[in-house]
Motif scaffolding. Structure first.
Motif, PDB file in Angstrom:
ATOM      1  N   GLY A  84       0.821  -1.216   0.000  1.00  0.00           N
ATOM      2  CA  GLY A  84       0.000   0.000   0.000  1.00  0.00           C
ATOM      3  C   GLY A  84       0.850   1.258   0.000  1.00  0.00           C
ATOM      4  N   ILE A  85       1.911   1.263   0.798  1.00  0.00           N
ATOM      5  CA  ILE A  85       2.806   2.431   0.829  1.00  0.00           C
ATOM      6  C   ILE A  85       3.477   2.614  -0.522  1.00  0.00           C
ATOM      7  CG2 ILE A  85       4.871   3.406   1.888  1.00  0.00           C
ATOM      8  CD1 ILE A  85       4.156   1.913   4.453  1.00  0.00           C
ATOM      9  N   ALA A  86       3.894   1.495  -1.141  1.00  0.00           N
ATOM     10  CA  ALA A  86       4.537   1.573  -2.458  1.00  0.00           C
ATOM     11  C   ALA A  86       3.588   2.173  -3.494  1.00  0.00           C
ATOM     12  CB  ALA A  86       4.992   0.181  -2.891  1.00  0.00           C
ATOM     13  N   PHE A  87       2.325   1.758  -3.468  1.00  0.00           N
ATOM     14  CA  PHE A  87       1.353   2.330  -4.399  1.00  0.00           C
ATOM     15  C   PHE A  87       1.127   3.810  -4.101  1.00  0.00           C
ATOM     16  CE2 PHE A  87       0.167  -1.978  -5.650  1.00  0.00           C
ATOM     17  CZ  PHE A  87      -0.177  -1.799  -6.977  1.00  0.00           C
ATOM     18  N   ALA A  88       1.124   4.171  -2.814  1.00  0.00           N
ATOM     19  CA  ALA A  88       0.962   5.584  -2.442  1.00  0.00           C
ATOM     20  C   ALA A  88       2.143   6.410  -2.917  1.00  0.00           C
ATOM     21  CB  ALA A  88       0.810   5.706  -0.930  1.00  0.00           C
ATOM     22  N   ARG A  89       3.306   5.760  -3.050  1.00  0.00           N
ATOM     23  CA  ARG A  89       4.502   6.434  -3.555  1.00  0.00           C
ATOM     24  C   ARG A  89       4.591   6.364  -5.084  1.00  0.00           C
ATOM     25  NH1 ARG A  89       6.492   9.585   0.551  1.00  0.00           N
ATOM     26  NH2 ARG A  89       6.817   8.381   2.456  1.00  0.00           N
ATOM     27  N   HIS A  90       3.517   5.961  -5.727  1.00  0.00           N
ATOM     28  CA  HIS A  90       3.437   5.892  -7.202  1.00  0.00           C
ATOM     29  C   HIS A  90       4.501   4.959  -7.785  1.00  0.00           C
ATOM     30  CE1 HIS A  90       0.678   9.244  -6.809  1.00  0.00           C
ATOM     31  NE2 HIS A  90       1.615   9.945  -6.191  1.00  0.00           N
ATOM     32  N   VAL A  91       4.608   3.765  -7.212  1.00  0.00           N
ATOM     33  CA  VAL A  91       5.605   2.806  -7.667  1.00  0.00           C
ATOM     34  C   VAL A  91       5.381   2.438  -9.132  1.00  0.00           C
ATOM     35  CG1 VAL A  91       4.228   0.812  -6.886  1.00  0.00           C
ATOM     36  CG2 VAL A  91       6.723   0.617  -7.091  1.00  0.00           C
ATOM     37  N   ARG A  92       6.486   2.290  -9.847  1.00  0.00           N
ATOM     38  CA  ARG A  92       6.425   1.930 -11.272  1.00  0.00           C
ATOM     39  C   ARG A  92       6.693   0.443 -11.504  1.00  0.00           C
ATOM     40  NH1 ARG A  92       9.843   7.130 -13.591  1.00  0.00           N
ATOM     41  NH2 ARG A  92       8.085   8.600 -13.657  1.00  0.00           N
ATOM     42  N   LYS A  93       7.569  -0.127 -10.675  1.00  0.00           N
ATOM     43  CA  LYS A  93       7.891  -1.541 -10.817  1.00  0.00           C
ATOM     44  C   LYS A  93       7.801  -2.202  -9.449  1.00  0.00           C
ATOM     45  CE  LYS A  93      11.350  -4.796 -12.587  1.00  0.00           C
ATOM     46  NZ  LYS A  93      12.630  -4.938 -13.312  1.00  0.00           N
ATOM     47  N   LEU A  94       6.983  -3.253  -9.342  1.00  0.00           N
ATOM     48  CA  LEU A  94       6.774  -3.949  -8.082  1.00  0.00           C
ATOM     49  C   LEU A  94       7.110  -5.428  -8.285  1.00  0.00           C
ATOM     50  CD1 LEU A  94       5.771  -3.914  -5.141  1.00  0.00           C
ATOM     51  CD2 LEU A  94       3.447  -4.263  -6.021  1.00  0.00           C
ATOM     52  N   VAL A  95       8.096  -5.927  -7.522  1.00  0.00           N
ATOM     53  CA  VAL A  95       8.542  -7.317  -7.635  1.00  0.00           C
ATOM     54  C   VAL A  95       8.425  -7.981  -6.264  1.00  0.00           C
ATOM     55  CG1 VAL A  95      10.434  -8.865  -8.233  1.00  0.00           C
ATOM     56  CG2 VAL A  95      10.136  -6.717  -9.491  1.00  0.00           C
ATOM     57  N   LEU A  96       7.600  -9.023  -6.170  1.00  0.00           N
ATOM     58  CA  LEU A  96       7.350  -9.719  -4.905  1.00  0.00           C
ATOM     59  C   LEU A  96       7.598 -11.210  -5.093  1.00  0.00           C
ATOM     60  CD1 LEU A  96       3.963  -7.947  -4.071  1.00  0.00           C
ATOM     61  CD2 LEU A  96       6.224  -7.337  -3.172  1.00  0.00           C
ATOM     62  N   LYS A  97       8.663 -11.727  -4.468  1.00  0.00           N
ATOM     63  CA  LYS A  97       9.005 -13.144  -4.571  1.00  0.00           C
ATOM     64  C   LYS A  97       9.339 -13.659  -3.178  1.00  0.00           C
ATOM     65  CE  LYS A  97      10.756 -12.688  -9.282  1.00  0.00           C
ATOM     66  NZ  LYS A  97      11.894 -12.925 -10.203  1.00  0.00           N
ATOM     67  N   LEU A  98       8.385 -14.335  -2.562  1.00  0.00           N
ATOM     68  CA  LEU A  98       8.543 -14.809  -1.194  1.00  0.00           C
ATOM     69  C   LEU A  98       8.921 -16.291  -1.163  1.00  0.00           C
ATOM     70  CD1 LEU A  98       5.483 -13.111   0.539  1.00  0.00           C
ATOM     71  CD2 LEU A  98       7.784 -12.197   0.172  1.00  0.00           C
ATOM     72  N   LEU A  99       9.520 -16.694  -0.038  1.00  0.00           N
ATOM     73  CA  LEU A  99       9.891 -18.087   0.174  1.00  0.00           C
ATOM     74  C   LEU A  99       9.072 -18.674   1.311  1.00  0.00           C
ATOM     75  CD1 LEU A  99      13.797 -17.844   0.003  1.00  0.00           C
ATOM     76  CD2 LEU A  99      12.246 -18.592  -1.808  1.00  0.00           C
ATOM     77  N   LEU A 100       8.582 -19.885   1.122  1.00  0.00           N
ATOM     78  CA  LEU A 100       7.869 -20.567   2.187  1.00  0.00           C
ATOM     79  C   LEU A 100       8.884 -21.191   3.141  1.00  0.00           C
ATOM     80  CD1 LEU A 100       5.178 -21.561   3.374  1.00  0.00           C
ATOM     81  CD2 LEU A 100       5.411 -23.594   1.915  1.00  0.00           C
ATOM     82  N   ASP A 101       8.755 -20.899   4.428  1.00  0.00           N
ATOM     83  CA  ASP A 101       9.681 -21.464   5.402  1.00  0.00           C
ATOM     84  C   ASP A 101       8.907 -22.248   6.462  1.00  0.00           C
ATOM     85  OD1 ASP A 101       9.766 -19.299   7.999  1.00  0.00           O
ATOM     86  OD2 ASP A 101       8.926 -18.601   6.109  1.00  0.00           O
ATOM     87  N   GLU A 102       9.616 -23.015   7.266  1.00  0.00           N
ATOM     88  CA  GLU A 102       9.002 -23.936   8.221  1.00  0.00           C
ATOM     89  C   GLU A 102       8.274 -23.235   9.362  1.00  0.00           C
ATOM     90  OE1 GLU A 102      13.224 -24.564  10.621  1.00  0.00           O
ATOM     91  OE2 GLU A 102      12.482 -26.075   9.218  1.00  0.00           O
ATOM     92  N   LYS A 103       8.503 -21.941   9.532  1.00  0.00           N
ATOM     93  CA  LYS A 103       7.872 -21.212  10.628  1.00  0.00           C
ATOM     94  C   LYS A 103       6.475 -20.705  10.264  1.00  0.00           C
ATOM     95  CE  LYS A 103      12.301 -19.508  12.438  1.00  0.00           C
ATOM     96  NZ  LYS A 103      13.077 -18.281  12.778  1.00  0.00           N
ATOM     97  N   TYR A 104       6.119 -20.786   8.973  1.00  0.00           N
ATOM     98  CA  TYR A 104       4.854 -20.194   8.531  1.00  0.00           C
ATOM     99  C   TYR A 104       3.765 -21.253   8.421  1.00  0.00           C
ATOM    100  CZ  TYR A 104       1.548 -17.335   5.934  1.00  0.00           C
ATOM    101  OH  TYR A 104       0.431 -16.634   5.539  1.00  0.00           O
ATOM    102  N   TYR A 105       2.661 -21.038   9.099  1.00  0.00           N
ATOM    103  CA  TYR A 105       1.535 -21.961   9.063  1.00  0.00           C
ATOM    104  C   TYR A 105       0.244 -21.255   8.620  1.00  0.00           C
ATOM    105  CZ  TYR A 105       4.689 -24.847  11.849  1.00  0.00           C
ATOM    106  OH  TYR A 105       5.771 -25.561  12.292  1.00  0.00           O
ATOM    107  N   GLY A 106       0.376 -20.043   8.130  1.00  0.00           N
ATOM    108  CA  GLY A 106      -0.801 -19.271   7.771  1.00  0.00           C
ATOM    109  C   GLY A 106      -1.308 -19.559   6.372  1.00  0.00           C
TER     110      GLY A 106
END
Length: 446
Positions: A84-106
């Motif tokens: 949301g902050i990035a969009f408020a800052r008028h972002v031109r390029k957005l790259v999101l690449k997350l890793l699944l780790d053993e601590k995440y159960y959501g």
């Protein structure tokens, strides 16, 4: 500033200690990049640093915001706020690449669609894994030109349509999926402005669903590894069986690659109708179950100048024969034995089904007037099929300038086999060629 923009944010912030003049300079750098290295070295302060970077940013437009290879357990509570902050800052390029780790159960992270309702600045969006894309209404990403979706989950078919139909300027689309694993039955790509499309489907098994492509401005098409999905190409947009629909009229198409299929059943060979305007084609599938009546009923590739085929597929020569007959202006022919290149000793010898014995009755127009280059990678010198096809082309291609054959090298200790190879290649070299200027080359593939 250009040099700072190319650096990861951790290095940019580090320059603030150089002098007073550098203390606030990092806040003006139009790019924010965080990767796994920063996350590992500052695990407890990572969220704090990202917030600080986004909120301290002074430039009117954020050129790019990267979160690459970051463990999802560390950012799941904050990432939608950062977006949301990035969009408020008028972002031109957005790259999101997350890793699944053993601590995440959501659950999957729901991408905040509200920021896509009316946006005039975002040019590039790359999202990979662990995200749920739910678009209940059409988005308004008016400036988006490049969209890469790698193993993300869509809520339903409608979400796909609402996203893609709301990108009026989209030119480059890459979709990586595992069949209908994410709940999408028909993945509809209806984008009039689209010029480049890549679909990589790694699903292995039988599943329902497929792709509908409606992109009249398409120039480059790449479909890879759709596995056991069946193709049903038809004039309507829906099918009750396994579906895959290629657009029937692609007047701007320049290049198409259809590769990586394992066991494909083409219920309707009108796949070729979609590609008749292409200048360059690359095929990697078996035509074993395809009836080629469609290619003899007026389907002609008038613009095709370059063709590449995989010779390790069953009855590949049948597809080659039909394509030569249907491509009157073909200039470059590339034959590639993919299995041989990967040193697969289980390469099968597939029958020619009598096609080449009939070829001399009517030599294809491209061999008589246009073919100039033959490049055969993974030529199996002791396989009858390969020798017959090579001999036929050399005997009939009147304007052939160069024919190159790449073969697997043989160790000196296998002297008898080496002699046999030389004898076979010399036999091919002694063939009376239709083109007196043809240069014949034999090379050993490493």
């Amino acid at each position: 500033m250009q040099i700072l923009s190319s650096l990861a944010t951790k290095n940019v912030i580090a320059t603030s200690v150089l002098s007073k003049g550098w203390r606030s300079l990092w806040k003006k750098v139009p790019s924010i990049k965080f990767d796994s290295w920063y996350h590992k070295t500052e695990p407890h302060r990572f969220s704090e640093i990202v917030y600080k970077s986004l909120l301290s940013y002074n430039s009117p437009v954020l050129d790019s915001f990267y979160l690459v290879d970051i463990c999802v357990s560390e950012v799941s509570d904050d990432i939608t706020i950062w977006i949301g902050i990035a969009f408020a800052r008028h972002v031109r390029k957005l790259v999101l690449k997350l890793l699944l780790d053993e601590k995440y159960y959501g659950n999957l992270i729901r991408f905040p669609s509200v920021f896509c309702n009316c946006n005039n600045t975002l040019d590039t969006l790359e999202i990979s894994k662990l995200f749920l894309l739910d678009f209940p209404s059409r988005v308004g990403l008016k400036s988006l030109k490049k969209l890469h979706l790698s193993y993300v989950n869509f809520r339903d078919d409608e979400s796909v349509c609402n996203l893609l139909c709301g990108c009026a300027s989209l030119e480059d689309l890459v979709v990586q999926r595992r069949g209908s694993y994410d709940g999408v039955i028909t993945f509809t790509i209806a984008v009039p402005s689209l010029q480049r499309l890549t679909i990589v489907d790694t699903f292995r098994g039988t599943c329902r669903g497929g792709y509908v492509i409606n992109a009249p401005s398409l120039k480059y098409l790449n479909i890879k590894g759709v596995g056991l999905l069946s193709f049903w190409l038809h004039r309507t947009h829906r099918t009750e069986s396994y579906g895959f629909c290629l657009i029937e009229n692609a007047p701007e198409l320049v290049e198409a690659k259809i590769t990586g299929f394992t066991d494909i059943n083409l219920h309707n060979e009108n796949i070729f109708v979609s590609l008749t305007s292409a200048k360059r084609l690359s095929f990697d599938f078996s035509p074993f179950k395809v009836q080629f009546k469609v290619l003899t009923d007026g389907i002609t590739f008038y613009q095709l100048v370059s063709l590449e085929l995989n010779t390790s597929k069953s009855e590949w020569s049948k597809l080659l024969a039909r394509m030569l007959d249907s491509s009157p202006k073909l200039q470059i022919l590339k034959l590639v034995n993919i299995a041989y290149l990967y040193h697969d000793n289980k390469v099968s010898t597939f029958p020619l089904a009598g096609d080449w014995e009939q070829r001399p009755k009517c030599v294809p127009e491209c061999l008589l007037f246009h073919l100039e280059t033959l490049m055969w990678t993974g030529y199996i010198w002791d396989r009858k099929d390969d020798r017959e096809v090579a001999t036929y082309i050399l005997k009939n291609a009147r304007h052939l300038k160069k024919a190159t054959f790449y073969t697997e090298p043989i160790q000196l200790e296998y002297f008898q086999t080496l002699e046999e190879k030389h004898e076979m290649l010399n036999e091919l070299a002694s063939v009376v060629r239709a083109s007196s200027s043809c240069h014949l080359v034999f090379e050993s593939s490493n």
